[in-house]
Design a protein around this motif. Structure first.
Motif, short mmCIF file in Angstrom:
data_model
loop_
_atom_site.label_atom_id
_atom_site.label_comp_id
_atom_site.label_asym_id
_atom_site.label_seq_id
_atom_site.Cartn_x
_atom_site.Cartn_y
_atom_site.Cartn_z
N VAL A 135 30.79 24.60 49.72
CA VAL A 135 31.99 23.97 49.14
C VAL A 135 33.24 24.76 49.51
N ALA A 136 33.17 26.09 49.39
CA ALA A 136 34.34 26.91 49.73
C ALA A 136 34.64 26.83 51.22
N ALA A 139 36.41 23.63 51.86
CA ALA A 139 37.78 23.73 51.34
C ALA A 139 38.66 24.55 52.29
N CYS A 140 38.11 25.63 52.84
CA CYS A 140 38.88 26.44 53.81
C CYS A 140 39.21 25.64 55.06
N GLN A 143 41.95 23.10 54.28
CA GLN A 143 43.27 23.70 54.07
C GLN A 143 43.84 24.27 55.36
N ALA A 203 39.30 30.53 50.15
CA ALA A 203 39.76 29.20 49.73
C ALA A 203 40.82 29.30 48.63
N ALA A 207 44.83 28.31 49.11
CA ALA A 207 45.42 27.34 48.18
C ALA A 207 46.60 27.95 47.41
#
Length: 339
Positions: A135-136, A139-140, A143, A203, A207
């Motif tokens: 998941v991380a 997300a990275c 982004q 992540a 963010a």
């Protein structure tokens, strides 16, 4: 007192069992010793442990009483060191530290936790290092691609691919280093756990940096050039603390101290070197602006006159730096003012 079986567990700093030894106590002997000597009932390979370091007595009621037998380093119980202490009560499951060795004594009087169900639960999935890393990581990737899009490069696809490849190589090297350190100190590789730490912190850092830059734009605040360095140092410190906690035998206090000192030194040194380099470059322009929709402005910007005034001041400062630089002759050599 009838015969009893005692289980002694040698544990890591995180409580993971590294070795077990089972001894049986007879009705006449309800005490066993711990030390480095072969004469001890439980022998540990630790240079900081005395030949016969401590003894553990099991009372008829099932209580565990620990005594130090005149060692130099004493025994550590509940984070407190005792030297020459006698009959210290040790609860079932409590950790006892002798030298650099952590032990746990288990008896038949110990109350065990209920059996864990052999099924996948949502709560267990959320704590799974593999799930966190996936998941991380996604997300990275999202982004980083979004940040490249905000920069509006000429070739967006090439910029995204180049950034992701660089990030993947750096992340792989970082995780490999900590996994190797875990293997050396904890006898486990733990690559997924270290990947979850790195990607999770990265992540959150990306963010947070994006939100801060958006807030700077929305409220028309003056650019804070060291924002990224400060946030990056904090993120690096958090990741370093978590890595050290799972990959070394350092205590939580020592790991926190290292996680504060190392990022501060690196950030301070990096800012000093960058400032010195920028002072020598009269054409240096520091800018990391992103393109945001004007509708996100929550506060009006400065008037046009202020922009031209700042530009004139910038030019004046650049001219002053250029004039202060030593002149060069036609051969490219710096002229000496005394000649």
């Amino acid at each position: 007192m009838s015969a009893a079986t005692v289980l002694i567990e040698i544990c890591s700093v995180h409580g993971r069992v590294l070795a077990r030894e089972r001894i049986t106590l007879t009705p006449d002997t309800h005490t066993f010793t711990i030390g480095r000597s072969a004469q001890a009932d439980v022998t540990v390979d630790d240079a900081y442990v005395a030949a016969i370091h401590a003894s553990v007595e099991i009372t008829p009621e099932g209580k565990l009483l620990v005594s130090d037998l005149g060692s130099i380093n004493g025994i550590v119980l509940s984070g407190k060191r005792y030297r020459g202490a006698r009959d210290l009560e040790l609860a079932n499951g409590d950790m006892l530290k002798i030298g650099h060795t952590r032990l746990r004594v288990r008896t038949a009087h110990e109350t065990l936790a209920p059996e864990k169900p052999d099924q996948i639960e949502p709560a267990s999935i959320a704590r799974n290092p593999a799930f966190i890393a996936i998941v991380a990581g996604l997300a990275c990737v999202a982004q980083l691609a979004y940040n490249e899009w905000l920069g509006a490069p000429r070739d967006l696809a090439a910029e995204i691919v180049g950034t992701l490849i660089t990030a993947m190589l750096a992340a792989s090297a970082w995780v490999a280093f900590w996994a190797l350190l875990s293997r050396v100190t904890q006898w486990e590789w733990r690559p997924l756990r270290h990947a979850a730490i790195l990607l999770g912190v990265a992540a959150v850092f990306i963010a947070l940096d994006g939100l801060l830059q958006l807030a700077w734009f929305a409220f028309s605040l003056p650019q804070w050039s060291v924002r990224g360095v400060v946030v990056g140092a904090i993120a690096f410190g958090c990741a370093l603390y978590l890595h050290l906690s799972y990959a070394s035998n350092m205590s939580a206090r020592s790991a926190a101290l290292v996680a504060c000192i190392v990022p501060a030194l690196l950030a301070g040194t990096g800012l000093w070197v960058l400032e010195r380099r920028q002072m020598r470059d009269v054409n240096n322009i520091v800018t990391s602006l992103r393109i945001y929709p004007p509708a996100l402005r929550l506060r009006s910007t400065a008037p046009v006159e202020a922009f031209f005034r700042d530009a004139a001041e910038l030019r004046t400062g650049a001219d002053a730096k250029r004039a202060a630089m030593p002149e060069e002759d036609e051969a490219g050599e710096i002229k000496d003012d005394d000649t």
